[in-house]
Design an enzyme around this catalytic site. Structure first.
Site, PDB file in Angstrom:
ATOM      1  N   SER A   1      -9.461   1.268   2.592  1.00 12.61           N
ATOM      2  CA  SER A   1      -8.564   2.162   1.885  1.00 12.61           C
ATOM      3  C   SER A   1      -7.490   1.455   1.066  1.00 12.61           C
ATOM      4  O   SER A   1      -6.773   2.099   0.287  1.00 12.61           O
ATOM      5  CB  SER A   1      -7.892   3.102   2.895  1.00 12.61           C
TER       6      SER A   1
ATOM      7  N   SER B   1      -9.958  -1.514   6.431  1.00  9.53           N
ATOM      8  CA  SER B   1      -9.255  -1.124   5.206  1.00  9.53           C
ATOM      9  C   SER B   1      -8.527  -2.254   4.497  1.00  9.53           C
ATOM     10  O   SER B   1      -8.116  -2.097   3.349  1.00  9.53           O
ATOM     11  CB  SER B   1      -8.254   0.001   5.507  1.00  9.53           C
TER      12      SER B   1
ATOM     13  N   LYS C   1       0.843  -1.186   0.000  1.00 12.90           N
ATOM     14  CA  LYS C   1       0.000   0.000   0.000  1.00 12.90           C
ATOM     15  C   LYS C   1       0.882   1.241   0.000  1.00 12.90           C
ATOM     16  O   LYS C   1       1.977   1.250   0.571  1.00 12.90           O
ATOM     17  CB  LYS C   1      -0.879  -0.035   1.259  1.00 12.90           C
TER      18      LYS C   1
END
Length: 551
Positions: A219, A243, A144
């Site tokens: 996310s 997330s 990420k």
């Protein structure tokens, strides 16, 4: 002109040009021909960029199996790295008007792969077998965007942080490199890292490759889209309210939210105000198999994560075997939102199959006071989110507008709390931990099985609730998402009266409009264990996964 005064549109154009230049010409596709294709998951197989061997490497194995191939010398690290770099490049181009990647460092990855191949030759014994290889030797791992990788931006999708390459790696990046992994790209996330749509003003909006009408979640949504296209088979995200699990639901992946502190989190850029992380974010894997999630946690704990990160817990890996007969508490809903028809069918399928396993006992339970606890979670998050100045000041540096999903979330307008209010929240959470501790003990549960959300992936900017995932962040319980099916023609719309928890429930329930719009959307379940009993949860989840999916 200083960077802070530059307009985000200029920065975004420059960043996208940089991305394009980092994709070799021979890896480029005519992405325009796929613009009207709703499901692009099969495109990497047919676009002609990958050779037969590269298709096999990227399509046929999970990370655990691929590590064995690397250890036995079936393929070189360079071959494997190039294959995944190429497939990640294809994934990026399929969403070129949007994005699944942020930072691309294929060239550095290939250089490292060549160095690892030389190391491999040096470890060969007289019988031709490699010795003393690190546990993740040669495995490409994606991250990420919020993880720092030396020499590359950690912009988190904000223009104000573009052009500030990291001077050092995050703790986990260092650890992965020491364990032999190859880092090759970072993936997209939302502005603020706090919404269910991976959309920002610099890299654009990530779409769901299984159905571009739907969100890939957030996310860690860029990571989910990349994994769905198998531009990666093991990626690492973060989870403060869902997330990791939300994008795993959207893309049909195994997503593991470990207990806080087991996997190093140091060096991750969180956008909340410093000192406000009362409900802490946790790092965890997203993968194409459950055993990869277990493998990832095991190698991290065995490598003594605390040596890399002062916030990591010094906890060894414990080899735990599940009881001969495990007890699973099944929660059909969370008492706030009713699962839509596909989600109900998926959970019922899971329960029915588990009922046929004589070593599994099903106990139906109700989750106590979820609404009350969820309000407390939001109270904690509001301590950061209500500080509009903190977020809006970062956006204003480059004239960025607030993205639609962040505006709709209300995160920037939720009232904050006083110091006494903060103390009250702590008291309420302490009571909640007692309550759920008792729930586990009273029923002698090994795990809880429940939906991971009241719906599958939903249309863009419509993911508005994290009650099904956020509860476990609030309590710091480990949780795993397991894919069980996908939306089918049988998942017809039913009457709104089936939403039984009020107006808000009806609004969310009405998002499901039938199998045509939601075609191909994955259906998943969530398995929850007790805090810091992550190894036990993984063993139980493996039994459930093999029974539900008949592995």
């Amino acid at each position: 002109m200083t960077l802070e005064m530059r307009d985000y549109k200029v920065i975004a154009d420059e960043k996208k040009t940089q991305q394009w230049e980092r994709i070799p010409k021979e890896w480029r596709i005519s992405a325009e021909q796929y613009e009207e294709v709703r499901n692009v998951v099969e495109v990497p197989l047919t676009c002609g960029i990958l050779c037969e061997t590269e298709l096999k490497i990227t399509s046929d194995y999970d990370a655990t199996a691929l590590l064995e191939k690397l250890r036995s010398g079936v393929w070189s690290v360079e071959e494997v790295t190039v294959a995944f770099c190429k497939r990640a490049a294809i994934a990026q181009q399929l969403s070129w008007q949007t994005t699944c990647l942020t930072e691309i460092f294929f060239d550095d990855a290939i250089i490292r792969a060549k160095e690892l191949d030389l190391t491999y030759k040096d470890t060969l014994s007289g019988n031709g077998k490699a010795r003393d290889l690190p546990p993740l030797f040669g495995l490409p791992v994606s991250l990420k965007d919020s993880y720092q990788v030396r020499g590359y931006d950690t912009s988190t999708g904000l223009g104000c942080y573009v052009g500030e390459p990291a001077e050092e790696n995050s703790a986990l990046a260092n650890m992965l490199l020491d364990m032999g992994a190859v880092l090759y790209c970072k993936s997209n996330l939302p502005q603020s890292i706090m919404t269910g749509d991976s959309h920002n003003n610099i890299f654009g909006r990530t779409l769901n490759p299984r159905n571009k009408l739907l969100t890939p979640g957030g996310s860690t949504g860029g990571e989910g889209a990349l994994l769905a296209l198998r531009g990666s088979i093991l990626g690492v995200g973060t989870d403060i309210g869902g997330s990791i699990r939300v994008p795993s639901v959207c893309s049909g992946l195994y997503g593991f939210r470990p207990s806080v502190g087991l996997i190093p989190h140091g060096g991750v850029r969180d956008l909340t105000p410093p000192g406000s992380d009362v409900v802490k974010s946790t790092a965890g894997p997203m993968a194409t198999s459950l055993r990869d999630c277990e493998m990832f946690l095991k190698v991290i704990l065995e490598a003594e994560a605390w040596k890399y990160d002062s916030s990591a817990i010094a906890m060894p890996w414990v080899e735990i075997e599940a009881r001969k007969k495990i007890k699973i508490g099944v929660a059909m809903n969370d008492g706030m939102f009713t699962p839509t028809p596909p989600g109900r069918r998926g959970l019922r399928k899971a329960v029915d199959r588990l009922g046929g396993n004589e070593n599994v006992e099903i106990i139906y339970i109700d989750l106590p006071d979820v609404k009350f606890h969820y309000q407390s979670l939001i109270g904690y998050l509001a301590m950061a989110g209500s500080d509009q100045k903190h977020y809006l000041e970062q956006f204003a540096r480059t004239n960025e507008p607030v993205i639609p999903s962040l505006k709709a979330s209300g995160l920037l307008s939720i009232p904050g709390t006083t110091l006494q209010g903060f103390f009250d929240l702590n008291v309420r959470r302490a009571e909640a931990t007692k309550q759920y501790h008792q729930l586990f003990l009273e029923h002698d549960l090994d795990a809880i099985l429940m939906p991971p959300a009241p719906h599958t992936a939903v249309p863009l900017d419509k993911w508005s609730s994290i009650t099904y995932t956020g509860l476990w962040n609030y309590l710091d319980y480990p949780a795993i998402v397991i894919p069980v099916d996908e939306v089918r023609d049988k998942d017809i719309v039913d009457h709104l009266s089936n939403a039984k928890f009020g107006v808000d429930d009806e609004k969310l329930y009405s998002l499901y409009t039938g199998p045509e719009q939601y075609k191909g959307a994955p259906i998943c379940v969530q398995v929850v264990g007790y805090r810091h009993r992550d190894e036990a949860l993984l063993k139980v989840a493996a039994i459930l996964d093999s029974t539900i999916n008949k592995l």
